[in-house]
Design an enzyme around this catalytic site. Sequence first.
Site, mmCIF file in Angstrom:
data_model
loop_
_atom_site.group_PDB
_atom_site.id
_atom_site.type_symbol
_atom_site.label_atom_id
_atom_site.label_comp_id
_atom_site.label_asym_id
_atom_site.label_seq_id
_atom_site.Cartn_x
_atom_site.Cartn_y
_atom_site.Cartn_z
ATOM 1 N N HIS A 111 15.114 43.617 36.252
ATOM 2 C CA HIS A 111 15.082 44.397 37.489
ATOM 3 C C HIS A 111 16.283 45.338 37.583
ATOM 4 O O HIS A 111 16.578 45.845 38.661
ATOM 5 C CB HIS A 111 15.039 43.458 38.702
ATOM 6 C CG HIS A 111 13.817 42.583 38.716
ATOM 7 N ND1 HIS A 111 12.567 43.070 39.006
ATOM 8 C CD2 HIS A 111 13.652 41.260 38.409
ATOM 9 C CE1 HIS A 111 11.682 42.089 38.912
ATOM 10 N NE2 HIS A 111 12.320 40.983 38.535
ATOM 11 N N LYS A 143 35.884 33.887 36.659
ATOM 12 C CA LYS A 143 37.070 33.408 35.937
ATOM 13 C C LYS A 143 37.605 34.489 35.013
ATOM 14 O O LYS A 143 38.805 34.681 34.881
ATOM 15 C CB LYS A 143 36.735 32.151 35.124
ATOM 16 C CG LYS A 143 36.663 30.888 35.938
ATOM 17 C CD LYS A 143 38.023 30.501 36.497
ATOM 18 C CE LYS A 143 37.926 29.432 37.565
ATOM 19 N NZ LYS A 143 37.300 29.807 38.807
ATOM 20 N N ASN A 192 54.573 32.841 57.065
ATOM 21 C CA ASN A 192 53.337 32.907 56.292
ATOM 22 C C ASN A 192 52.245 33.312 57.266
ATOM 23 O O ASN A 192 52.105 32.691 58.313
ATOM 24 C CB ASN A 192 53.024 31.528 55.693
ATOM 25 C CG ASN A 192 51.646 31.480 55.062
ATOM 26 O OD1 ASN A 192 51.181 32.468 54.516
ATOM 27 N ND2 ASN A 192 50.992 30.327 55.129
ATOM 28 N N GLY A 193 51.488 34.356 56.938
ATOM 29 C CA GLY A 193 50.400 34.765 57.817
ATOM 30 C C GLY A 193 50.502 36.235 58.166
ATOM 31 O O GLY A 193 51.214 36.991 57.509
ATOM 32 N N TRP A 221 53.377 36.467 49.033
ATOM 33 C CA TRP A 221 52.230 37.267 48.579
ATOM 34 C C TRP A 221 52.103 38.366 49.619
ATOM 35 O O TRP A 221 51.792 38.108 50.775
ATOM 36 C CB TRP A 221 50.977 36.400 48.531
ATOM 37 C CG TRP A 221 49.791 37.096 47.949
ATOM 38 C CD1 TRP A 221 49.473 37.210 46.627
ATOM 39 C CD2 TRP A 221 48.746 37.759 48.668
ATOM 40 N NE1 TRP A 221 48.307 37.920 46.482
ATOM 41 C CE2 TRP A 221 47.842 38.276 47.725
ATOM 42 C CE3 TRP A 221 48.504 37.987 50.017
ATOM 43 C CZ2 TRP A 221 46.709 38.985 48.078
ATOM 44 C CZ3 TRP A 221 47.368 38.701 50.377
ATOM 45 C CH2 TRP A 221 46.485 39.182 49.400
ATOM 46 N N CYS A 249 51.648 32.676 51.729
ATOM 47 C CA CYS A 249 52.988 32.547 51.163
ATOM 48 C C CYS A 249 53.311 31.063 51.179
ATOM 49 O O CYS A 249 52.628 30.284 51.828
ATOM 50 C CB CYS A 249 53.999 33.275 52.028
ATOM 51 S SG CYS A 249 53.579 35.000 52.302
ATOM 52 N N LYS A 277 46.841 31.385 45.183
ATOM 53 C CA LYS A 277 45.966 30.211 45.122
ATOM 54 C C LYS A 277 45.233 29.996 46.438
ATOM 55 O O LYS A 277 44.070 29.648 46.465
ATOM 56 C CB LYS A 277 46.844 28.996 44.788
ATOM 57 C CG LYS A 277 46.099 27.689 44.721
ATOM 58 C CD LYS A 277 45.316 27.603 43.462
ATOM 59 C CE LYS A 277 44.554 26.310 43.323
ATOM 60 N NZ LYS A 277 43.431 26.489 42.393
ATOM 61 N N GLU A 293 39.317 37.310 37.065
ATOM 62 C CA GLU A 293 40.605 36.994 37.673
ATOM 63 C C GLU A 293 41.684 36.703 36.634
ATOM 64 O O GLU A 293 42.852 36.968 36.877
ATOM 65 C CB GLU A 293 40.497 35.887 38.723
ATOM 66 C CG GLU A 293 40.384 34.476 38.243
ATOM 67 C CD GLU A 293 40.386 33.467 39.401
ATOM 68 O OE1 GLU A 293 41.159 33.600 40.337
ATOM 69 O OE2 GLU A 293 39.583 32.500 39.326
ATOM 70 N N ARG A 337 51.076 29.792 45.798
ATOM 71 C CA ARG A 337 50.608 30.410 47.045
ATOM 72 C C ARG A 337 50.953 31.896 47.129
ATOM 73 O O ARG A 337 50.478 32.606 48.013
ATOM 74 C CB ARG A 337 51.233 29.695 48.243
ATOM 75 C CG ARG A 337 50.899 28.228 48.316
ATOM 76 C CD ARG A 337 51.577 27.600 49.509
ATOM 77 N NE ARG A 337 51.098 28.183 50.737
ATOM 78 C CZ ARG A 337 50.037 27.776 51.395
ATOM 79 N NH1 ARG A 337 49.334 26.767 50.959
ATOM 80 N NH2 ARG A 337 49.669 28.366 52.518
ATOM 81 N N GLU A 353 30.317 31.924 38.101
ATOM 82 C CA GLU A 353 31.648 31.312 37.945
ATOM 83 C C GLU A 353 32.318 31.806 36.647
ATOM 84 O O GLU A 353 33.510 32.125 36.628
ATOM 85 C CB GLU A 353 31.502 29.780 37.963
ATOM 86 C CG GLU A 353 32.693 28.965 37.471
ATOM 87 C CD GLU A 353 33.927 29.031 38.354
ATOM 88 O OE1 GLU A 353 33.904 29.720 39.374
ATOM 89 O OE2 GLU A 353 34.942 28.415 37.974
HETATM 90 O O1 M6R Z 1 41.063 26.827 48.341
HETATM 91 P P1 M6R Z 1 39.642 27.292 48.325
HETATM 92 O O2 M6R Z 1 38.763 26.429 47.500
HETATM 93 O O3 M6R Z 1 39.087 27.479 49.717
HETATM 94 O O4 M6R Z 1 39.669 28.732 47.664
HETATM 95 C C1 M6R Z 1 38.524 29.520 47.611
HETATM 96 C C2 M6R Z 1 38.700 30.688 46.667
HETATM 97 O O5 M6R Z 1 39.737 31.515 47.104
HETATM 98 C C3 M6R Z 1 39.003 30.222 45.242
HETATM 99 O O6 M6R Z 1 38.015 29.380 44.741
HETATM 100 C C4 M6R Z 1 39.153 31.435 44.299
HETATM 101 O O7 M6R Z 1 37.930 32.092 44.176
HETATM 102 C C5 M6R Z 1 39.698 30.970 42.945
HETATM 103 N N1 M6R Z 1 40.866 31.719 42.594
HETATM 104 C C6 M6R Z 1 38.723 31.109 41.827
HETATM 105 O O8 M6R Z 1 39.227 30.614 40.634
#
Ligand code: M6R
Length: 616
Positions: free
Chosen positions: A508, A489, A102-103, A76, A2, A611, A492, A27, A485
């Site tokens: 395979h 993307k 937060n936590g 969140w 959060c 994030k 998400e 966040r 990657e």
């Molecule tokens: O802040 P970080 O780089 O540690 O975050 C790691 C992942 O949570 C982050 O890269 C996540 O996979 C992204 N949303 C991908 O776009």
Amino acid sequence: MCGIIGYVGPRQSQDILLSGLSRLEYRGYDSAGIAVIDGDGGLGMRKRAGKLAVLRDDLASTPLADGTTGIGHTRWATHGGPTDANAHPHLADDDKLAVIHNGIIENFAELKSELIGEGVTFRSETDTEVAAAMIGREYSRTGDLVSAFRAVVSRLEGAYTLLAMHKDHPGLVVGARRNSPLVIGLGEGENFLGSDVAAFVEHTRKALAIGQDEIVAITPEGVEVTDFSGAPVEVEAFEVTWDASAAEKGGWSSFMAKEVSEEPEAVANTVRGRIHEGRVEIPELDGMDEFLADIDRILVIACGTAAYAGMVGKYALETWTRVPVDVELAHEFRYRDPVLSPRTLVVSISQSGETMDTLMAVKYARSRGAKTLSICNTQGATIPRESDAIVYTHAGPEVAVASTKAFVAQITALYLLALHVGRVRGAIDPVAAVDAVTELEAIPGKIARVLETEQGRIEQLAHWMADTRSVLFLGRNVGYPIALEGALKLKELAYIHAEGFAAGELKHGPIALIEPGQPVFVVVPSPRGSGEMHKKVVSNIEEIRARGARVIAIAEEGDVAVLPAADEVLRIPLAAPLFEPLLAVVPLHIFAMGLAEAKGLDVDQPRNLAKSVTVE
Ligand code: M6R
């Protein structure tokens, strides 16, 4: 997971809280709230489920009374769904005390039963309200908010940052942190607390980093930090290197669009100051030569996109340092019995520097005797502060949940690290090192060219494919993590099924997924690198095409071998094979963003995500 902000000073706090929250919304964005101690000593509070805009509109139509002490929260959800009742702040002590958090408080159920036994009633399903009730109970005994915090934190298990204020103490906000971020912003006659510097960077760039298990009290006149037992502690000051405008959209349709456009700059800024007379020297690693010359293993730990950057980095690290490299997801690493020694270098990668899984893995590695090095994009964040060495990426603030410019900056930092360690160990041929530096310096211009020449075409393609239900991604060697990657993307951002595979793995199993019309992106290695690998990937394309796949190849300029096999070819400029990922990923970032936009989705704040994942 959060965002939190606290303010004390002479100014009306509501605008400061709301604008800070808008910078912290990355966040968490499923509910938001603020509390303000008003000029008459009353405590006003408003919280709403939904994005910050819902709260903003609510306050615009029915404002809270003005006040100069306030706290704000963007959530969140962890305990309890995203509802008005579960949103923060939570009140206690007959609604005179407001608390944000937060936590996760892991022992909240047991503490809640204890409070219920004492007759406390709860209005939400959150663990936060339990902490608020406990702080309220302690405060009503002593009338001292700081000592109430001290009594309560000793009973809380888990990870948390808590902020609280009491209507009887205008001009005071108290905070505590354990395994969750909190920084102080120092103003003139005003002070701030925030989950990160984005909360207050528009007001001050002077910051103090609070350590683990510390309590902070801010007033307009000053800041006091103590440990959980009450002993004063020294805090580390730092200057934020970017200003508020860097975290604005600046005319772009989304933060993601802006951040993709900043990929060239992210690479250039990460390289800057680390090349001297044609060789890589990372000043932050001064004094580590003896250790680096002696390491016998490198272990890279990270999550999500950062882990894919690590997988790309492995190729460069092994090539240039000749040290064996393993890449592991931080959350998997931590819960087994890994083999580590004082000669192991554990490299963590994290944009935010707050990812709990990565943080816990770093702490674990350290406790097992390994040296830790953090590659991080956020100054003063927890992971670099808990590490033995830091190499910052200089991608600038990344706000969109999808990591883009930070990804290319992370690969760049890993390449710099590989060249630095390779030089220290005498493992890289000096001519090869100079060639690599030349390549690296040319990358920003080449990424800019991909954006210039291919962006429009890729967006068009994404638009045509808006109804696609599934997309596959294939890559080989350094192209394999890029395939992963590309798939992440798309999942998400566009919420569609997407999988990345190593091209060699196709036969395979995954080839069974190919049916007529199935779109498949293929990252094609340069024919100038390994001609054999290129031929194999072209054969893979032919195999899937024969089964009806619609192939979109990402291939270097001039590679004509892909033309007969692919339906579409997206071009990237020529680069040495190890550097191709920095170019090949750009079309995939644009594509995922374009497809999500074509579906009318919010690319900056995709559903269910935040994030910075500050819970395990
Ligand atoms: O802040 P970080 O780089 O540690 O975050 C790691 C992942 O949570 C982050 O890269 C996540 O996979 C992204 N949303 C991908 O776009």
